[in-house]
Design a protein around this motif. Structure first.
Motif, PDB file in Angstrom:
ATOM      1  N   ALA A  31       0.823  -1.207   0.000  1.00  0.00           N
ATOM      2  CA  ALA A  31       0.000   0.000   0.000  1.00  0.00           C
ATOM      3  C   ALA A  31       0.860   1.260   0.000  1.00  0.00           C
ATOM      4  O   ALA A  31       0.583   2.217  -0.740  1.00  0.00           O
ATOM      5  N   LEU A  32       1.904   1.278   0.818  1.00  0.00           N
ATOM      6  CA  LEU A  32       2.783   2.447   0.864  1.00  0.00           C
ATOM      7  C   LEU A  32       3.507   2.646  -0.454  1.00  0.00           C
ATOM      8  O   LEU A  32       3.581   3.766  -0.980  1.00  0.00           O
ATOM      9  N   SER A  36       2.696   5.935  -2.681  1.00  0.00           N
ATOM     10  CA  SER A  36       3.777   6.904  -2.859  1.00  0.00           C
ATOM     11  C   SER A  36       4.118   7.121  -4.326  1.00  0.00           C
ATOM     12  O   SER A  36       4.772   8.102  -4.676  1.00  0.00           O
ATOM     13  N   ARG A  37       3.670   6.224  -5.200  1.00  0.00           N
ATOM     14  CA  ARG A  37       3.881   6.375  -6.643  1.00  0.00           C
ATOM     15  C   ARG A  37       2.696   7.054  -7.332  1.00  0.00           C
ATOM     16  O   ARG A  37       2.659   7.146  -8.559  1.00  0.00           O
ATOM     17  N   LEU A 181       1.520   1.776   7.676  1.00  0.00           N
ATOM     18  CA  LEU A 181       0.160   2.109   7.248  1.00  0.00           C
ATOM     19  C   LEU A 181      -0.113   3.606   7.389  1.00  0.00           C
ATOM     20  O   LEU A 181      -0.761   4.215   6.524  1.00  0.00           O
ATOM     21  N   ALA A 182       0.364   4.200   8.470  1.00  0.00           N
ATOM     22  CA  ALA A 182       0.169   5.634   8.652  1.00  0.00           C
ATOM     23  C   ALA A 182       0.872   6.428   7.548  1.00  0.00           C
ATOM     24  O   ALA A 182       0.341   7.429   7.053  1.00  0.00           O
ATOM     25  N   ARG A 186      -0.714   8.837   4.634  1.00  0.00           N
ATOM     26  CA  ARG A 186      -0.213  10.182   4.355  1.00  0.00           C
ATOM     27  C   ARG A 186      -0.118  10.438   2.858  1.00  0.00           C
ATOM     28  O   ARG A 186      -0.275  11.571   2.386  1.00  0.00           O
ATOM     29  N   PHE A 187       0.091   9.360   2.092  1.00  0.00           N
ATOM     30  CA  PHE A 187       0.143   9.471   0.639  1.00  0.00           C
ATOM     31  C   PHE A 187      -1.232   9.235  -0.002  1.00  0.00           C
ATOM     32  O   PHE A 187      -1.331   9.153  -1.224  1.00  0.00           O
TER      33      PHE A 187
END
Length: 284
Positions: A31-32, A36-37, A181-182, A186-187
């Motif tokens: 997920a991150l 982020s992409r 996850l946090a 944020r993204f």
């Protein structure tokens, strides 16, 4: 992290590029990375975050010393570099942990193990390491029997003659998953626990059941990633494949025994051969 009610509303209302099933470290990392992409990401977890494989692991951040036996040097090197990055980026979550490999009955520590630890030391040194970095792996060394017992009193009854001492790291698995996850949120990722994926829709995404409030809704996503580990085959498009075409996953074998700290006072990880090709692996 956003409230669960807001997350559920967004999951039911919005359309996502990617839906991730599973809220362990693998799902959180996916997920991150995707968020982020620039992809829109939804993540659902049927229980609580880090409640499955992540919560039942050894909680080690390590290079995989045993993989040296198979000469999988690339994997060991990659894992050691990741360990170094985690120590630097999350020192509040990842801490060094000493490990002992003791020898008994007056014997010296195994020389082959010593050669493996020399390779481990060489590969763990991160190129470009900052001089002010708080911690980096110290080289392994041999300690005497008295120091071995001092570090692992549970070994006193076996009277160790010496031991190899080397370092890896240990983490708080739940806090690490929640931190990832946090950062994903944020993204822009939308995450919700107590949401069980009950089925796959061929073109539209997932069917999701709210195990707390009840009710079922459709999560619309262009792509679905199954990050549920050993439970991966419980979510399968049965209408698309014949039963014999989809392999069944079985968890790896192993025995895990949990003891209260007062029953096994250990401040270091201990790897103790017991004969017959078996090893006891004790962690604090």
């Amino acid at each position: 992290m956003i409230s669960r009610a807001d997350a559920l509303a967004a999951l039911e209302r919005d359309t996502f590029d990617l839906a991730v099933v599973g809220g362990g470290i693998t799902g959180a990392g996916v997920a991150l990375d995707a968020a982020s992409r620039g992809y829109s990401v939804a993540l659902v977890e049927k229980s609580d975050y880090a409640a499955g494989t992540s919560g039942r692991s050894s909680k080690l951040i390590h290079g995989g010393l045993r993989y040296l036996q198979n000469f999988d040097l690339g994997l060991v090197r990659e894992a050691l570099l990741e360990r170094s990055l985690l120590v630097r980026l999350a020192p509040h979550l990842v801490a060094p942990l000493p490990f002992l490999v003791p020898a008994f009955e007056g014997r010296r520590p195994d020389r082959l193990m010593g050669m493996g630890l020399n390779m481990y030391d060489a590969m763990s040194w991160r190129r470009g390491r900052d001089e002010d970095e708080e911690w980096s792996p110290a080289r392994h060394r041999i300690i005497g029997g008295a120091e071995t017992v001092e570090m692992a009193p549970a070994l006193a009854g076996r009277d160790p003659s010496a031991a190899y001492l080397f370092y890896d790291c240990q983490t708080d698995d739940a806090r690490l998953v929640l931190s990832v996850l946090a950062e994903a949120e944020r993204f822009g990722a939308v995450c919700a626990n107590a949401c069980e994926a009950t089925g796959l829709e061929e073109r539209s995404g997932l069917l999701v059941r709210d195990t707390v409030g009840g009710g079922e809704f459709e999560l619309t996503a262009a792509n679905v990633i199954n990050a549920t580990g050993v439970w991966a085959d419980r979510l399968r498009p049965d209408e698309l494949y014949a039963e014999e075409e989809v392999p069944r996953i079985r968890p790896s074998r192993g025995t895990h025994v949990t003891l209260p700290r007062e029953a096994l006072p250990v401040d270091a990880g201990v790897i103790v051969p017991t004969g017959g090709g078996r090893t006891i692996f004790a962690l604090p």
